[in-house]
Design an enzyme around this catalytic site. Structure first.
Site, mmCIF file in Angstrom:
data_model
loop_
_atom_site.group_PDB
_atom_site.id
_atom_site.type_symbol
_atom_site.label_atom_id
_atom_site.label_comp_id
_atom_site.label_asym_id
_atom_site.label_seq_id
_atom_site.Cartn_x
_atom_site.Cartn_y
_atom_site.Cartn_z
ATOM 1 N N HIS A 187 0.738 -1.167 -0.005
ATOM 2 C CA HIS A 187 -0.097 0.057 -0.112
ATOM 3 C C HIS A 187 1.075 1.329 0.005
ATOM 4 O O HIS A 187 1.174 1.867 -1.169
ATOM 5 C CB HIS A 187 -0.871 -0.009 1.289
ATOM 6 N N CYS B 39 -0.304 0.203 9.629
ATOM 7 C CA CYS B 39 -0.661 1.560 9.124
ATOM 8 C C CYS B 39 -1.880 1.798 8.769
ATOM 9 O O CYS B 39 -2.937 2.621 8.919
ATOM 10 C CB CYS B 39 0.196 2.105 8.035
ATOM 11 N N HIS B 40 -2.723 0.825 7.783
ATOM 12 C CA HIS B 40 -4.011 1.248 7.229
ATOM 13 C C HIS B 40 -4.604 -0.279 7.064
ATOM 14 O O HIS B 40 -5.666 -0.124 6.060
ATOM 15 C CB HIS B 40 -3.881 1.867 5.635
ATOM 16 N N GLY B 41 -4.274 -1.187 7.834
ATOM 17 C CA GLY B 41 -5.306 -2.364 7.938
ATOM 18 C C GLY B 41 -5.277 -3.435 6.955
ATOM 19 O O GLY B 41 -6.103 -4.110 6.768
#
Lengths: 273, 420, 174
Positions: free
Chosen positions: C119, C138-140
């Site tokens: 990502h 960080c963003h799953g």
């Protein structure tokens, strides 16, 4: 007129003062180097021989910390192949670590390693050599030079003389001899005709036949000194060939551009009157 | 001040121009700006100097990306630039030799000013700004020379910072303040690095003021007389632009000669030996462009007075507009001053040579004579000369000697605008 | 201004254009060394391989080694983990790739992936997330035991570095 006379008088004054200065300086002969001049390139075979001399003689006491094994195979150098550079590297034992257990370990060298030093640190080297430190050889060819008077110095600007380092190293390596009568040497000192002060701590390192040459080049002290000086010049200035090659292209380009700029200028100013 | 009523034709540029008159400003400053038609090639060095400042800033910024200002790594990081960074050798040699070229150009620029009386009314502020630029350049060059952390770097830093120890009472605390320690060491290197990066931008700022002052009062010229009509001038573009351009390219040829063929000619071999605080090289010398000042420093046997003489030799230039009492600007019409000018040139070159020699015997005596003469020139000869010298008759206007009896009133160097 | 009418405009224009274009070529040539100097230098380019001894890595353990300045995960997978990775239907995967394409044949217990979330470059945590593989805090983004993306914003599976087995229990990355 008066101006010219004044300049000539000044030049004469400087010339005589500098001649006096030059007399005191030690004379060092200039050697014919393949890498001198605007089109100079290194002689690959000479660098390879010089490397042999470095490895078998110099490297027992001197470090060369800034040169990596990979440099041996880079363009403009001694012309080793990648495989040869790998083999050279693998002959060395490199201290590495700490490993997962926190211990230092030895491994075979890789091309990315730098030439290992003969002593672990400066103090160890000094302890081994009666308090004096054999200098690192990485940039030694640029860290030595030949003193020249003012007029010769100005001439050097036009003749592109930049080989003072190798000239000095050659003269130093071949400059050993008996001290003149009246000069006393301590047991660790050696007489050298070009070394500043003449009393050097380094024993004469080279003897005839000491390093085996396989290409038929005479195995003499003079030849060893010449080859290793060239090698050290390469070690100090590995991009010399690229520099001179690009320099020539830049010069041609600038001269063409200057010509165009000159005619443009002339043309523009011509219609002013 | 504006030299044109320039209006961009493009509608977007016109839109911007109504809000920020930058195109009119540029046009007025670098296109329509009137320059005397009799400028010779000695007047091209201003442009060359601007170019050199740009070269030094651009190469410097790139070099900083690879340089490490610590006492352990500085030398090695410079060598890494020379060996591993793509074209690093080129950038570093350009930067190192660029400093020398910068000084060569600035010395020519200064002596041109001295010869043609460029410091005289109404150009006093312009001249003083130039002296400030020169001082900033010297500080920048000195600190830059320290950064490779070789033997010469280290001992130059030691010797020059020790100049301040000559100051009575506060000397010791001032030097310790400059070093950030009890000797030149890592704190010194790091602050020199910070300042070496800062000062060029300050130079650029003063250069803007210098050019502003120049464009306000207008350029001097080899005849040293004021511009009287439009016939005396030509527009900056194309006339001065093409001439500056040609001179710049010739200068670049010289620059390239040093960078590509003799990159270490102006350097000292000892600076390829890593700094060693325990051992001074037997014969330390500054870079060539500091040699005359170094000779003045060493000529005086007293420590404090030597330092005072060194700084005075630079500061005296700032007072030149008032020390020179002659109303005639150009040496072309001052027969006596012209000779003294050349004696000064020889004196400065002689001091430069003596600065490179050991401070002993005959060298010291000659250095003292030349130092005395240097100050005599500025402090006695120039003020007195204005009263005794009978200048040659000045031409009526710039265009007259050029357009009129060509070749008679035109002296050396004024060949440029001749009909071919 | 005392400019007079020019007599040979064409020749002057030609000189302008010629000088300007040669000058422009020069300026472009000068820009190249400056730009090029910011590319990885020779010592960085040479430092391209890392050797790892696998003997100390226990079954079920993931270690992180550094290769070219980046984290590389070496996972000694259990039988169960291998089976989970092999049994997933490719159609369920956002970036379909069979487990066999992500390990060396006969060495299925060793998974070697670059430990950078595809990502925005964070380093995912091992043995976390609902698929038992990696989870990026960080963003799953969620990765499975083969390092393939299963859920979250990351578009691609964890990348595979070039590596080879130099012996049964040692690899050379790069």
């Amino acid at each position: 007129m008066r101006k010219t006379a004044l300049l000539i008088a000044a030049a004469a004054l400087l010339g005589s003062v500098s001649a006096q200065a030059a007399e005191q300086a030690i004379h060092i002969d200039r050697q014919p180097w393949s890498f001198a001049g605007p089109f100079g390139t290194y002689d690959r075979a000479q660098l390879q021989r010089g490397y042999r001399v470095y490895k078998e003689v110099c490297s027992t006491c001197h470090s060369m910390k800034l040169v990596a094994f990979r440099n041996l195979a880079q363009p403009g150098g001694p012309g080793f192949t990648e495989a040869q550079a790998k083999t050279v590297a693998a002959e060395y034992k490199i201290n590495d670590g700490p490993n997962d257990k926190g211990e230092m370990f030895e491994r075979a060298g890789r091309v990315t390693d730098y030439f290992p030093s003969p002593d672990p640190n400066e103090q160890a080297a000094r302890a081994r050599f009666n308090g004096s430190l054999p200098p690192d050889l990485s940039v030694i060819a640029k860290a030595r030079g030949v003193e020249s008077g003012v007029l010769r110095g100005i001439l050097n600007m036009f003749t592109q003389y930049q080989e003072g380092g190798p000239d000095y190293i050659y003269a130093y390596l071949t400059g050993y001899g008996k001290p003149p009568a009246g000069e006393e040497l301590t047991p660790t000192q050696h007489w050298n005709s070009v070394f500043p002060g003449h009393k050097t701590q380094m024993p004469p390192p080279l003897t005839d036949g000491q390093v085996e040459y396989t290409d038929g080049t005479p195995a003499t002290v003079s030849q060893y000194a010449r080859d290793v000086s060239a090698f050290l010049m390469w070690a100090a200035e590995p991009h010399l060939e690229a520099r001179k090659r690009i320099g020539f292209q830049v010069m041609i380009f600038l001269i063409v551009l200057a010509g165009l700029a000159y005619y443009t200028k002339k043309k523009v100013w011509a219609d002013l009157h | 001040m504006s030299h044109s009523n320039y209006q961009p034709k493009n509608s977007v540029l016109a839109w911007i121009e109504r809000r920020l008159p930058i195109f009119g400003f540029m046009h007025g400053s670098f296109v329509a700006y009137p320059v005397p038609r009799n400028l010779n090639y000695w007047w091209t060095f201003g442009g060359i100097l601007s170019f050199m400042l740009g070269v030094q800033i651009i190469t410097g910024v790139v070099l900083v990306m690879h340089y490490t200002p610590t006492s352990l790594e500085a030398f090695n990081s410079v060598e890494k630039i020379m060996r591993d960074v793509n074209y690093g050798w080129l950038l570093r040699y350009i930067h190192a030799n660029g400093a020398s070229m910068f000084f060569l150009a600035v010395y020519i620029h200064i002596f041109r000013g001295l010869y043609y009386g460029s410091y005289k009314e109404p150009r006093e502020v312009l001249w003083i700004l130039g002296v400030i630029i020169f001082i900033l350049m010297m500080a920048t060059a000195f600190m830059g020379y320290v950064l490779p952390w070789g033997q010469m770097s280290f001992w130059a830093a030691t010797v020059i910072t020790n100049l301040f120890s000559a100051i009575p009472v506060f000397g010791k605390s001032i030097t310790q303040f400059l070093w950030g320690g009890y000797s030149v060491d890592e704190p010194t290197l790091q602050r020199f690095f910070a300042l070496h990066y800062l000062l060029p931008f300050m130079i650029a700022g003063v250069v803007v003021l210098h050019i502003w002052a120049l464009h306000h009062v207008g350029q001097g010229n080899p005849a040293g007389i004021d511009v009287k009509s439009d016939r005396d001038t030509v527009p900056f573009t194309p006339y001065a632009t093409v001439k500056d351009n040609f001179a710049l390219i010739c200068f670049m040829i010289l620059f390239a000669w040093f960078v590509f063929y003799i990159p270490n000619y102006l350097g000292h071999p000892d600076n390829y030996i890593p700094a060693n605080p325990l051992q001074t090289p037997p014969h330390i010398v500054p870079e060539w462009y500091f040699l005359p000042f170094y000779a003045i420093l060493r000529a005086i046997p007293n420590k404090l007075l030597g330092v005072v003489a060194l700084f005075s030799s630079i500061i005296v230039l700032a007072f030149l507009p008032w020390l020179d009492t002659s109303k005639v600007r150009s040496a072309r019409f001052r027969p006596l001053y012209k000779q003294f000018f050349w004696v000064l040139v020889v004196t400065c070159v002689g001091l430069g040579y003596l600065g490179s020699q050991p401070a002993e015997g005959i060298y010291v005596i000659v250095a003292r004579i030349l130092t005395a003469y240097y100050f005599l020139h500025f402090l006695v000869i120039l003020p007195v000369l204005g009263y005794f010298e009978t200048p040659k008759p000045l031409p009526k206007s710039i265009s007259e000697p050029v357009l009129g009896k060509s070749g008679v009133a035109v002296g050396i160097g004024a060949r440029a605008p001749r009909k071919n | 201004m005392s400019k007079t009418v020019t007599t040979e405009p064409t020749r002057r224009d030609f000189l302008y254009i010629a000088t300007a274009s040669v000058g422009a070529v020069g300026a472009a040539a000068v820009a190249w060394p400056i730009i090029s100097s910011m590319n990885p230098d020779a010592s960085v380019l040479a430092m391209s391989s890392t050797e790892v001894d696998l003997t100390p890595i226990a079954e079920g353990q993931i270690i992180t080694v550094k290769w070219q300045g980046k984290p590389v995960f070496i996972s000694h997978r259990t039988k169960k983990e291998i089976q989970e990775a092999e049994n997933v239907k490719l159609s369920e995967l956002p970036d379909p790739q069979p487990d066999s394409a992500r390990v060396k044949k006969g060495k299925e217990e060793w998974l070697v992936v670059i430990g950078i979330c595809t990502h925005l470059g964070c380093v995912p945590l091992g043995h976390e997330g609902e698929y038992g593989g990696w989870f990026c805090p960080c963003h799953g983004s969620v990765y499975d035991t083969s390092g393939r993306i299963r859920k979250g914003p990351a578009p691609l599976n964890l990348a595979l570095p070039p590596y080879e087995f130099t012996s049964d229990k040692a690899i050379k990355i790069g």
